[in-house]
Every structure is written in C-alpha cells, then in structure tokens.
Design an enzyme around this catalytic site. Sequence first.
Site, mmCIF file in Angstrom:
data_model
loop_
_atom_site.group_PDB
_atom_site.id
_atom_site.type_symbol
_atom_site.label_atom_id
_atom_site.label_comp_id
_atom_site.label_asym_id
_atom_site.label_seq_id
_atom_site.Cartn_x
_atom_site.Cartn_y
_atom_site.Cartn_z
ATOM 1 N N ASP A 1 -9.815 -11.989 -15.272
ATOM 2 C CA ASP A 1 -10.844 -11.049 -14.462
ATOM 3 C C ASP A 1 -10.182 -9.715 -14.327
ATOM 4 O O ASP A 1 -11.094 -9.045 -13.658
ATOM 5 C CB ASP A 1 -11.056 -12.108 -13.269
ATOM 6 C CG ASP A 1 -11.728 -13.214 -13.381
ATOM 7 O OD1 ASP A 1 -12.460 -13.459 -14.172
ATOM 8 O OD2 ASP A 1 -11.407 -14.210 -12.463
ATOM 9 N N GLU B 1 2.043 -4.488 -13.324
ATOM 10 C CA GLU B 1 1.930 -5.576 -12.316
ATOM 11 C C GLU B 1 1.097 -4.875 -11.088
ATOM 12 O O GLU B 1 0.855 -5.506 -9.932
ATOM 13 C CB GLU B 1 3.149 -5.925 -11.607
ATOM 14 C CG GLU B 1 4.086 -6.377 -12.558
ATOM 15 C CD GLU B 1 5.614 -6.905 -12.174
ATOM 16 O OE1 GLU B 1 6.000 -7.845 -11.664
ATOM 17 O OE2 GLU B 1 6.405 -5.814 -12.245
ATOM 18 N N ARG C 1 -2.120 -1.451 -10.124
ATOM 19 C CA ARG C 1 -3.449 -1.134 -10.668
ATOM 20 C C ARG C 1 -3.504 0.050 -11.372
ATOM 21 O O ARG C 1 -2.772 0.945 -10.998
ATOM 22 C CB ARG C 1 -4.339 -0.755 -9.603
ATOM 23 C CG ARG C 1 -5.769 -0.524 -9.585
ATOM 24 C CD ARG C 1 -6.434 -0.211 -8.303
ATOM 25 N NE ARG C 1 -7.830 0.055 -8.388
ATOM 26 C CZ ARG C 1 -8.771 -0.762 -8.749
ATOM 27 N NH1 ARG C 1 -8.586 -2.046 -8.550
ATOM 28 N NH2 ARG C 1 -9.807 -0.088 -8.989
ATOM 29 N N GLY D 1 4.464 -4.401 -8.905
ATOM 30 C CA GLY D 1 3.724 -5.274 -8.020
ATOM 31 C C GLY D 1 3.094 -4.382 -6.814
ATOM 32 O O GLY D 1 3.538 -4.049 -6.262
ATOM 33 N N ALA E 1 7.329 -1.137 -6.387
ATOM 34 C CA ALA E 1 6.311 -2.158 -5.684
ATOM 35 C C ALA E 1 5.566 -1.468 -4.540
ATOM 36 O O ALA E 1 6.229 -0.795 -3.683
ATOM 37 C CB ALA E 1 6.980 -3.510 -5.221
ATOM 38 N N LYS F 1 3.527 21.171 -1.943
ATOM 39 C CA LYS F 1 2.509 20.175 -2.179
ATOM 40 C C LYS F 1 2.954 19.314 -3.517
ATOM 41 O O LYS F 1 3.305 19.997 -4.412
ATOM 42 C CB LYS F 1 1.113 20.707 -2.255
ATOM 43 C CG LYS F 1 0.645 21.065 -0.997
ATOM 44 C CD LYS F 1 -0.720 21.162 -0.822
ATOM 45 C CE LYS F 1 -1.336 21.685 0.465
ATOM 46 N NZ LYS F 1 -2.729 21.891 0.625
ATOM 47 N N ASN G 1 12.984 9.834 2.733
ATOM 48 C CA ASN G 1 14.319 9.976 3.486
ATOM 49 C C ASN G 1 14.237 9.123 4.616
ATOM 50 O O ASN G 1 13.278 8.940 5.505
ATOM 51 C CB ASN G 1 14.585 11.581 3.974
ATOM 52 C CG ASN G 1 15.873 11.590 4.635
ATOM 53 O OD1 ASN G 1 16.079 10.971 5.591
ATOM 54 N ND2 ASN G 1 16.753 12.599 4.095
#
Length: 302
Positions: A153, A186, A188, A203, A229, A264, A279
């Site tokens: 899916d 893991e 998107r 993840g 992650a 930036k 930090n």
Amino acid sequence: METQLSAAATGVATFAGDVVLDAFFPAPQLGTKSAEVTLAAPNNASELVTKRVVQVSIADLSKPPTDALDVYLRLHLLSHRLVKPHGINLDGVFGLLANAAWTATGPVQVEHATTYIQQQRNNGIANLILGVDRFPRMIDYVIPSGVRIADADRVRLGAYLAAGTVVMHEGFVNFNAGTLGQSMVEGRISAGVTVGAGSDVGGGASIMGTLSGGGKEVIKIGENCLIGANAGVGISLGDNCIVEAGLYLTAGSKVLLPDGSSAKAGSLSGAADLLYRRNSQTGAIEAVARSGNWGGLNQALH
C-alpha cells in the site's frame, strides 16, 4: 527533457462507462511501436465496469499528458525504469485520473463500490476494498527486479525503485520519485524527490515534495547520505551528508556555520559532506564538516 522521447504500449483498461479507471501495460517501451504481447480475453463479469484491450502511443513525452490512458502509460514507464523521475512531463496528472475504489479484483467507481463488493461476494468471491485514491499500488502492475517492498500500500504506481532498494513497512514512495541506487527507505519519499545510491531514509523521516505546501524546489538526496529517524529535509543534500535524528531542516531554517556566521539552510542546498545537527545546549541548528563514517547500508538487508 532535452531529447524528444516517444512511447507505445498495448494493454487492458478498466472502464466505468466512458471513464477510465485504470490501465495495465505489461510491456511498455520507448519508441513509436508497441511490443507484441499476448493478453487474456478481458473478463467483464460485472455490469459496473468493463475491460477492453487498448493501444496507446505518445509522440512526445516532454508534453503534458492528454488523458488517463496517456497518464497510465507514463506511470508504467517510470516503474519499469524506462525513464527516471523528472525525465518526462507529468503536468496535470491529478486532473486526468478518476478517484476510484481499489478492490482486490480491480477498481470501481467510488459510488458503486459497496454494490460491487456485494455482487462479488454473492458470486462467491471474497472481495474487499483496499483504498480510495487516484493512484493505485505499484506492485499490482509492476514489480521491479531486485527490490523488497514490505507493504504494497505504501508505494504508488509511478514510483522509480532502483535494484537493491528496500522499502520497509513504514516507508513510502510516491509517483515521479524514488531511488537511483541501492537504498534503505524507512521514511517518506514524497512526489518529485530522488534518493541517491547508498543512502538511508530513517524510520519516520520525511523528505518534502512539490505536490502541496507551495514547495517548488525539486529535492535531491545525494549518495551515501543518512537522514536520521524522525528527521525532515526540505533542501537538497549533496553526497555524504547526515541529518541528525529528529531534526527538521527546511529552506528557511537558520543554520549556524563553522565560522560563527549564520545563513538560511536553503543557501546550503546541494552542498556535500555536511552534518546537520541541533546543539543540545543552545538549541541552534549547526552545519559542520562531516567526519567519520556512519557505517553505510547493511548489505545483508539488500
């Protein structure tokens, strides 16, 4: 899109009246002539949908698609690895695709979905609705060689997955996006995003795409990168970069540079060999020269 490409294919399409719900092309190819394929006679067991053999040709893939059959052929080209993300024009695809209820026996119009399922069950077919969307699951149409996909899916038709890619249960890959080499997914990979060979999307991590939120920059993750992650990335990363776990880095994030100045993050887009971290004492986002080795992909998993 500098070189004009054409494509052609023979396949089977599902119709609800004159509305195209999907199309399956077993052997799409570039060029003006479609490959010879043997197709089973379409089974039209329900009056709600019909299946027909179709032949589709696209003279110029750099021009926007014109109808749903055109879109489906382009999505197949991507998932068959015949073209790479951003290699063909996909402008306006959402407006050309019907929102469908995807069942275990194929798509049906949303308003007829429950009736269709009941008809199937009355005929002894244990059918069920898998989802409601404009895009179907990739592996119902294309299974690229050399990949692992833990949850069907979570990979849409039109994703480009290089051999050696692993998409774990919580990974996600949208159309016109994917991996350009052996990778671990893991998190998107949003529409439009590409991930280079040897990289790991951790993840819960997310890479910003261009479908919503006003994002215009095409995000590219270089080779041998690690996105930790639950991290997020809204700029391109050059090769050998690391984004610390839990850090969300957007183009407007203020980043402290090694010389004590700040900028930036968008100004660093595409820069290589950087470690982005927060930090722990000041809370400032820092970009420092990467040192050491995060270990790379675990080859036993690929």
